[in-house]
Design an enzyme around this catalytic site. Structure first.
Site, PDB file in Angstrom:
ATOM      1  N   ASP A 132     -15.391 -21.617  49.628  1.00 52.02           N
ATOM      2  CA  ASP A 132     -16.831 -22.075  50.575  1.00 52.02           C
ATOM      3  C   ASP A 132     -16.860 -20.477  51.736  1.00 52.02           C
ATOM      4  OD1 ASP A 132     -18.127 -24.465  49.755  1.00 52.02           O
ATOM      5  OD2 ASP A 132     -16.324 -25.099  50.316  1.00 52.02           O
ATOM      6  N   ASP A 140     -10.368 -18.306  49.637  1.00 54.65           N
ATOM      7  CA  ASP A 140     -10.705 -19.437  49.667  1.00 54.65           C
ATOM      8  C   ASP A 140     -11.984 -19.640  48.973  1.00 54.65           C
ATOM      9  OD1 ASP A 140     -11.318 -21.898  51.165  1.00 54.65           O
ATOM     10  OD2 ASP A 140     -12.236 -21.044  52.829  1.00 54.65           O
TER      11      ASP A 140
END
Length: 154
Positions: free
Chosen positions: A13, A11
């Site tokens: 953020d 991922d």
């Protein structure tokens, strides 16, 4: 020594890139423009996750829940501000680049799959990680709704 796995998908953020302060600044800027309460950066830790749409929904005052017009306006304002300020404080977490390079040296293919808008995610990856570390970078695009929604099939 070869890794026990061949691929890793990250991922963006809050995983490999610390974007919290810029997201909080964009949220608070949007709230201030409407005269709404703002939040400490640390409070945004509990508002982020599940994409930008959920973030906006979480910082809007409860009296606007279900107001589609206000939500769309707020989302547009947030996106515009964040688009201009997404790199004010953003940076990779300490040790991330070294970890990615060790994985690549071990023959592991790396990718990023994020619910951040693709038009924001791709340039951030390029700036902070270069064009060679990840075999694939894919952010949210309108053609594919974010989870848990699924495309309607007939």
């Amino acid at each position: 020594m070869a890794a026990a796995f061949s691929h890793v998908i990250f991922d963006l953020d809050g995983t490999i890139l610390n974007t919290l302060e810029d997201l909080a600044a964009a949220g608070n800027h949007t709230c201030e423009a409407h005269g709404w309460p703002t939040f400490a950066v640390d409070e945004y830790r509990y508002k982020v996750g599940n994409g930008m749409l959920k973030l906006v929904e979480r910082f809007m005052p409860a009296e606007y829940a279900g107001d589609g017009r206000m939500f769309e306006q707020t989302l547009a304002e947030f996106r515009a501000y964040y688009g201009e300020h997404k790199e004010d404080y953003t940076a990779p977490y300490a040790g991330t680049i070294e970890m990615l390079d060790r994985l690549r040296a071990a023959g592991v293919q790396l990718a990023v799959l994020t619910n951040k808008d693709h038009v924001s995610a791709a340039p951030l990856i390029e700036k902070y990680f270069g064009s060679e570390r990840f075999a694939l970078v894919q952010g949210r695009v309108d053609a594919f709704p974010p989870k848990p929604e699924a495309p309607v099939t007939l």
